[in-house]
Write a protein that holds these residues in place. Structure first.
Motif: not given
Length: 491
Positions: A236-245
């Motif tokens: 996923a785009p980094t803003p998504v992975t940052a919030l997912l993680h």
């Protein structure tokens, strides 16, 4: 009045996100201003409400028996909602530059903004039914974000995430049903809600139900053996992975486990039973397993994803100690890891955005060109390792104190796992730092010519998070006092 305030806080990002594709925002700049206004409004209202404080339960919708959609503010809400309200606006600002030029940008921001409201719904939930409802919605709105690029890798990753999440939700539902049948209420009450007759007559069955529910909610917390979806979701785009993680999905899983343990089943029932030891053993194993996989991984986002697998189990380990200090350690790592991990992911995303590269071995000399990005990454690395003076040290020290205080032999094994994890974390985080600042003599300087730090919308969140990691490491006492008070309040 607070009843409508809470509902508004949750609905503003959800409805605001739904409207993004339909509003006549022809210019991109207008769309971005609208999105940031929606997110900031929800965050400001959240903090105003948290500072006002109330313990009243607000029933929005009532179903049969004691089932309802209800909200309230307690200590756990303050920890989770407060963290979300700080980090989401920064991740949104970062996404504006990261997603520039994307052909499906409106769809991305629609689901991205909706996810904020739904995560707030989990934080404000006053009972198991409400939390479960928003917990399921969280899966539905994050699947399109994981699948955003729509290539084969993204589709496979989103499918795996969906399968794991649906399976976990089924086991979590089992726990909700049994709490409804054998509990005095579905509300989150410190000490648990199971009635005395059930605890006497059905104790063995209820222990098994707790275990299945623990594993069900543990899917989003990425506990072993249910963690493989998380690194794969890094497509996923980094803003998504940052919030997912760092904020939404994984923290929602850990949050749900704490609610289930301390507010539904109750630690007086669980403490000293086989299920406490089994759940703690799983957390301890996951701590070491996640770090070991991170050391071997060369893709920067997947390396950080395995790091998340490990660090989420720090929280679970603290929760399974089932003491006030253990919960304080869990909640402090819940907060500090959020700042540390979102900083490291945003730094990784900035590197990928500016260079088109994604592996650790491609970072040689990047610290010379992207000084701001790798300076912030270094701060996050020191925080994640638990170096004194940085936020991660406070939570890891508290977890160690709790393990010693408990006197449990298995908790001492947990201390060993924390030490092994700290060593492995130094390897996989400082390995990146070393390559960035001290490349080999054979390194070709021309290979990084022209690479620079990103624009202010990407570097500002990095600097803010890095500053928070240091500030929380040096001045953590006010926050830790609140966390200890929350932890003591559940007994």
């Amino acid at each position: 009045m607070s009843q409508y305030w809470i509902l508004a806080i949750i609905l503003i990002p959800i409805l605001g996100g739904v409207l993004i594709p339909f509003l006549p925002l022809q210019k991109r700049s207008l769309m971005l201003k609208y999105i940031e206004a929606v997110v900031l409004l929800a965050s400001v209202l959240t903090w105003l409400l948290l500072l006002q404080g109330t313990t009243e339960v607000f029933h929005i919708v009532r179903f049969v028996n004691n089932l309802s959609i209800s909200f309230k503010i307690d200590g756990m809400t303050m920890v989770f909602a407060g963290l979300i309200a700080v980090l989401w606006p920064m991740a949104t600002l970062y996404a504006f530059e990261y997603m520039e030029g994307d052909t499906r940008e409106k769809t991305f921001f629609m689901f991205f903004t909706m996810t904020y409201g739904i995560t707030l719904g989990i934080a404000f939930a006053s009972d198991l039914m409400t939390m479960y409802f928003f917990y399921e919605l969280l899966t539905l709105v994050t699947v399109p974000l994981v699948m955003h690029t729509r290539n084969r890798e993204a589709i496979l990753a989103s499918r795996k995430y969906l399968y794991f999440s649906i399976g976990g939700a089924a086991f979590a539902l089992m726990g909700m049903i049994f709490v409804m049948v054998f509990g005095n209420t579905m509300e989150f009450i410190p000490g648990g809600v199971l009635n005395k007759a059930a605890l006497t007559e059905h104790a063995p069955l209820l222990l098994w139900i707790y275990f299945f529910s623990f594993m069900g909610f543990g899917v989003k917390a990425a506990i072993w053996p249910l963690s493989s979806w998380l690194p794969q979701a890094g497509v996923a785009p980094t803003p998504v992975t940052a919030l997912l993680h760092a904020v939404a999905v994984v923290n929602a899983g850990a949050f749900a486990i704490i609610r289930l343990t301390y507010y539904s089943f109750g630690v007086r029932f669980l403490c000293g039973t086989w299920v406490q030891y089994v759940c703690m053993a799983i957390a301890i194993f996951t701590i070491v397993y996640g770090c070991s996989r991170a050391v071997k991984e060369t893709h920067i986002k997947r390396r950080l994803a395995w790091s998340t697998v490990s660090n989420l189990s720090y929280i679970i380990f603290g929760a399974t100690i089932m003491t006030p200090l253990g919960l304080a350690g869990a909640l402090s790592h819940f907060v500090f890891h959020g700042f540390i991990k979102i900083c490291s992911f945003l730094c990784a995303g900035a590197f990928m955005h500016q260079t088109g590269r994604s592996h650790v071995y491609e970072m040689n000399g990047m610290g010379r060109r992207m000084k701001l990005v790798f300076g912030c990454f270094t701060v996050s690395a020191l925080g994640l390792m638990g170096v004194p003076g940085f936020a991660g040290f406070i939570s890891k020290w508290t977890l160690t104190e709790a393990a010693v205080e408990s006197g449990m032999p298995l908790a001492w094994v947990g201390i060993a796992a924390l030490l092994i994890s700290a060593f492995l974390t130094a390897i996989y985080m400082l390995g990146v730092v070393n390559r960035a600042y001290f490349p080999k003599k054979s390194f070709d300087e021309a290979s990084i010519e022209g690479i620079t730090d990103p624009g202010w919308r990407m570097w500002l969140p990095l600097v803010a998070c890095a500053a928070a990691i240091v500030l929380l490491g040096l001045c953590s006492e006010p926050l830790m006092d609140l966390i200890r008070e929350v932890a003591r309040g559940i007994y």
